[in-house]
Design a protein around this motif. Structure first.
Motif, PDB file in Angstrom:
ATOM      1  N   VAL A  71     -13.987  10.498   6.852  1.00 53.25           N
ATOM      2  CA  VAL A  71     -14.531   9.226   7.333  1.00 53.25           C
ATOM      3  C   VAL A  71     -13.458   8.261   7.845  1.00 53.25           C
ATOM      4  O   VAL A  71     -13.755   7.113   8.152  1.00 53.25           O
ATOM      5  N   ASP A  72     -12.205   8.712   7.943  1.00 52.55           N
ATOM      6  CA  ASP A  72     -11.128   7.913   8.532  1.00 52.55           C
ATOM      7  C   ASP A  72     -10.946   6.572   7.813  1.00 52.55           C
ATOM      8  O   ASP A  72     -10.798   5.538   8.446  1.00 52.55           O
ATOM      9  N   CYS A  73     -10.945   6.599   6.461  1.00 47.39           N
ATOM     10  CA  CYS A  73     -10.852   5.356   5.691  1.00 47.39           C
ATOM     11  C   CYS A  73      -9.485   5.127   5.067  1.00 47.39           C
ATOM     12  O   CYS A  73      -9.321   4.228   4.245  1.00 47.39           O
ATOM     13  N   ILE A  74      -8.475   5.911   5.447  1.00 45.18           N
ATOM     14  CA  ILE A  74      -7.137   5.758   4.874  1.00 45.18           C
ATOM     15  C   ILE A  74      -6.239   5.117   5.925  1.00 45.18           C
ATOM     16  O   ILE A  74      -5.966   5.693   6.974  1.00 45.18           O
ATOM     17  N   TYR A  75      -5.807   3.897   5.608  1.00 41.27           N
ATOM     18  CA  TYR A  75      -5.046   3.066   6.532  1.00 41.27           C
ATOM     19  C   TYR A  75      -3.574   3.065   6.150  1.00 41.27           C
ATOM     20  O   TYR A  75      -3.221   3.209   4.992  1.00 41.27           O
ATOM     21  N   GLU A  76      -2.723   2.831   7.143  1.00 43.32           N
ATOM     22  CA  GLU A  76      -1.282   2.858   6.925  1.00 43.32           C
ATOM     23  C   GLU A  76      -0.690   1.459   6.922  1.00 43.32           C
ATOM     24  O   GLU A  76      -0.856   0.691   7.875  1.00 43.32           O
ATOM     25  N   GLY A  77       0.018   1.145   5.832  1.00 45.42           N
ATOM     26  CA  GLY A  77       0.824  -0.064   5.780  1.00 45.42           C
ATOM     27  C   GLY A  77       2.274   0.332   5.973  1.00 45.42           C
ATOM     28  O   GLY A  77       2.590   1.518   6.084  1.00 45.42           O
ATOM     29  N   PRO A  78       3.204  -0.615   5.998  1.00 43.95           N
ATOM     30  CA  PRO A  78       4.612  -0.279   6.201  1.00 43.95           C
ATOM     31  C   PRO A  78       5.199   0.658   5.135  1.00 43.95           C
ATOM     32  O   PRO A  78       6.017   1.511   5.458  1.00 43.95           O
ATOM     33  N   ARG A  79       4.743   0.523   3.870  1.00 43.32           N
ATOM     34  CA  ARG A  79       5.340   1.324   2.797  1.00 43.32           C
ATOM     35  C   ARG A  79       4.375   2.261   2.094  1.00 43.32           C
ATOM     36  O   ARG A  79       4.810   3.099   1.296  1.00 43.32           O
ATOM     37  N   LYS A  80       3.075   2.136   2.346  1.00 48.73           N
ATOM     38  CA  LYS A  80       2.083   2.917   1.597  1.00 48.73           C
ATOM     39  C   LYS A  80       0.806   3.075   2.405  1.00 48.73           C
ATOM     40  O   LYS A  80       0.516   2.261   3.270  1.00 48.73           O
ATOM     41  N   MET A  81       0.059   4.116   2.086  1.00 49.30           N
ATOM     42  CA  MET A  81      -1.273   4.318   2.643  1.00 49.30           C
ATOM     43  C   MET A  81      -2.279   3.627   1.713  1.00 49.30           C
ATOM     44  O   MET A  81      -2.053   3.537   0.506  1.00 49.30           O
ATOM     45  N   TYR A  82      -3.393   3.141   2.275  1.00 46.51           N
ATOM     46  CA  TYR A  82      -4.409   2.412   1.523  1.00 46.51           C
ATOM     47  C   TYR A  82      -5.785   2.992   1.824  1.00 46.51           C
ATOM     48  O   TYR A  82      -6.098   3.251   2.994  1.00 46.51           O
ATOM     49  N   ILE A  83      -6.624   3.145   0.802  1.00 40.91           N
ATOM     50  CA  ILE A  83      -7.998   3.608   0.996  1.00 40.91           C
ATOM     51  C   ILE A  83      -8.920   2.392   1.016  1.00 40.91           C
ATOM     52  O   ILE A  83      -8.928   1.595   0.081  1.00 40.91           O
TER      53      ILE A  83
ATOM     54  N   SER B 299      -7.974   5.238  12.523  1.00 42.94           N
ATOM     55  CA  SER B 299      -7.367   5.766  13.750  1.00 42.94           C
ATOM     56  C   SER B 299      -7.495   4.794  14.916  1.00 42.94           C
ATOM     57  O   SER B 299      -6.608   4.726  15.764  1.00 42.94           O
ATOM     58  N   GLY B 300      -8.563   4.032  14.958  1.00 47.40           N
ATOM     59  CA  GLY B 300      -8.735   3.061  16.033  1.00 47.40           C
ATOM     60  C   GLY B 300      -7.890   1.816  15.854  1.00 47.40           C
ATOM     61  O   GLY B 300      -7.578   1.124  16.816  1.00 47.40           O
ATOM     62  N   LEU B 301      -7.488   1.527  14.622  1.00 49.72           N
ATOM     63  CA  LEU B 301      -6.717   0.330  14.326  1.00 49.72           C
ATOM     64  C   LEU B 301      -5.212   0.561  14.432  1.00 49.72           C
ATOM     65  O   LEU B 301      -4.476  -0.281  14.910  1.00 49.72           O
ATOM     66  N   GLY B 302      -4.760   1.714  13.965  1.00 51.33           N
ATOM     67  CA  GLY B 302      -3.326   1.981  13.929  1.00 51.33           C
ATOM     68  C   GLY B 302      -2.698   1.358  12.691  1.00 51.33           C
ATOM     69  O   GLY B 302      -3.379   0.774  11.860  1.00 51.33           O
TER      70      GLY B 302
END
Length: 106
Positions: free
Chosen positions: A23-35, A86-89
């Motif tokens: 479902v593409d719900c894992i986002y990337e921050g500068p130091r960690k991934m976030y669900i 994926s659409g946000l980056g």
């Protein structure tokens, strides 16, 4: 309930979890991934592919990493639910719990 990405992901960001998430719900921050807890469907596909065992079902997060439950939730308080990572980056900020974590030494 949702899944949480805890301390072992800080400064690693392997991203195997991103490839598994349906479902593409894992986002990337500068130091960690976030669900994103509002977008996660609790399928658990991300958990077994994490090479550092950083992903936990919310209630199973080890006590020493309890702040990461809050970090994943609060990370999206301002960001909201963009409807897919994926659409946000990459997002250009981390939650204070992550931003303040010690940087590993080599």
């Amino acid at each position: 309930m949702t899944y949480v990405i805890a301390q072992p992901c800080v400064d690693l960001k392997d991203k195997a979890c991103v490839d598994e998430c349906p479902v593409d719900c894992i986002y990337e921050g500068p130091r960690k991934m976030y669900i994103n807890p509002d977008e996660c469907v609790d399928c658990g596909a991300c958990e077994p592919v994490c090479p550092v065992e950083a992903i936990f079902f919310e209630d199973d997060t080890p006590q020493e990493w309890a702040d990461f439950r809050r970090a994943d939730t609060e990370f999206f308080a301002e960001l909201g639910s963009p409807g897919g990572a994926s659409g946000l980056g990459p997002v250009e900020r981390d939650h204070p719990v992550v931003a303040g974590a010690p940087v590993p030494t080599v």
